[in-house]
Design an enzyme around this catalytic site. Structure first.
Site, PDB file in Angstrom:
ATOM      1  N   ILE A  65       0.579  -1.445  -0.303  1.00 46.91           N
ATOM      2  CA  ILE A  65       0.218   0.050  -0.324  1.00 46.91           C
ATOM      3  C   ILE A  65       1.117   0.832  -0.070  1.00 46.91           C
ATOM      4  O   ILE A  65       1.459   1.551   0.345  1.00 46.91           O
ATOM      5  CB  ILE A  65      -0.395   0.391   1.309  1.00 46.91           C
ATOM      6  CG1 ILE A  65      -1.667   1.329   1.625  1.00 46.91           C
ATOM      7  CG2 ILE A  65       0.263  -0.662   2.596  1.00 46.91           C
ATOM      8  CD1 ILE A  65      -3.110   0.903   2.370  1.00 46.91           C
ATOM      9  N   SER A  66       0.607   2.144  -0.877  1.00 46.32           N
ATOM     10  CA  SER A  66       1.416   3.406  -1.363  1.00 46.32           C
ATOM     11  C   SER A  66       1.742   4.089   0.409  1.00 46.32           C
ATOM     12  O   SER A  66       0.734   4.229   0.979  1.00 46.32           O
ATOM     13  CB  SER A  66       1.183   3.813  -2.311  1.00 46.32           C
ATOM     14  OG  SER A  66       0.954   3.329  -3.504  1.00 46.32           O
TER      15      SER A  66
END
Ligand code: SAH
Length: 214
Positions: A65-66
């Site tokens: 997940i960024s």
């Protein structure tokens, strides 16, 4: 006193405060939208401290997940007004997708891993993101039936910008992508059309998971 583990709001507020303190994040519309998207629901298996840290975190299938500040900055760089149709490659957890959903007319997002797309669909439903279209497939092909798009954003890094995606961008469009090989430095590029040609500007060094060809 430590908050009970169910009390995610403190962690969320701490993260939002941190983001508000970054001078580069000037777009309050983006930050306000992000405030309505608690990150822990995308990564329920992580401890809250990790879920709300301003860093990329592992999801399943060796993906990530960024980082929230990077998600906010990339979204800001898209210069959204609310009327856009956006193509996103790399749905992943759906975190970036959810933010876009709050800020544009329609999001069309492609993910190559079925399980991730299915999980993202559930979370996006939970957040009432009704203007999102998800597809499982190869992002290198884009979504020609729904093109042209006002914006294209990649959240996985290809070695070069895929031509098929450039062709699906509208005339006044903007393109944001991390580009580069895994063992080399990747650069975040922003492309703007000037006289029908996409001209790219190199903005920062970044580290994203690879955009894989099927
Ligand atoms: N924006 C996402 C980041 C996900 S990481 C988030 O915040 O959660 C990048 C994602 O791109 C991964 O889920 C990976 O599976 C996906 N991906 C890699 N190559 C792809 C391709 N060719 N087509 C579609 N998705 C791809």
């Amino acid at each position: 006193m430590k908050p009970p583990s169910s009390d995610w709001q403190n962690y969320h507020q701490r993260l939002m405060k941190k983001l508000q303190g970054y001078r580069v994040l000037t777009d309050l519309t983006v930050l306000t939208a992000l405030d309505s998207i608690p990150r822990h629901i995308f990564v329920p298996e992580l401890p809250l401290e990790q879920a709300f840290s301003d860093s990329a975190q592992p999801i399943s299938d060796q993906q990530t997940i960024s980082q929230p500040s990077l998600v906010a900055w990339m979204t800001q760089l898209l210069e959204l007004s609310g009327s856009e149709r956006v193509l996103e490659i790399g749905t992943g957890s759906g975190y970036q997708t959810a933010l876009l959903s709050r800020l544009v007319k329609e999001v069309w997002s492609i993910e190559r891993i079925q399980g991730l797309s299915a999980r993202a669909a559930k979370v996006l439903q939970q957040l009432n993101c009704q203007n999102v279209h998800l597809r499982v497939g190869d992002g290198y092909l884009g979504w020609p039936e729904a093109a042209p798009f006002d914006r294209v954003i990649l959240t996985a890094a290809p070695p070069q910008i895929p031509k098929a995606l450039e062709q699906q961008l509208s005339e006044a469009g903007l393109f944001i992508a991390p580009v580069g090989n895994q063992n080399e430095t990747q650069h975040l590029l922003r492309g703007k059309k000037q006289n029908k040609t996409l001209v790219y500007q190199q903005l920062a060094e970044v580290q994203f998971v690879p955009m894989l060809a099927d």
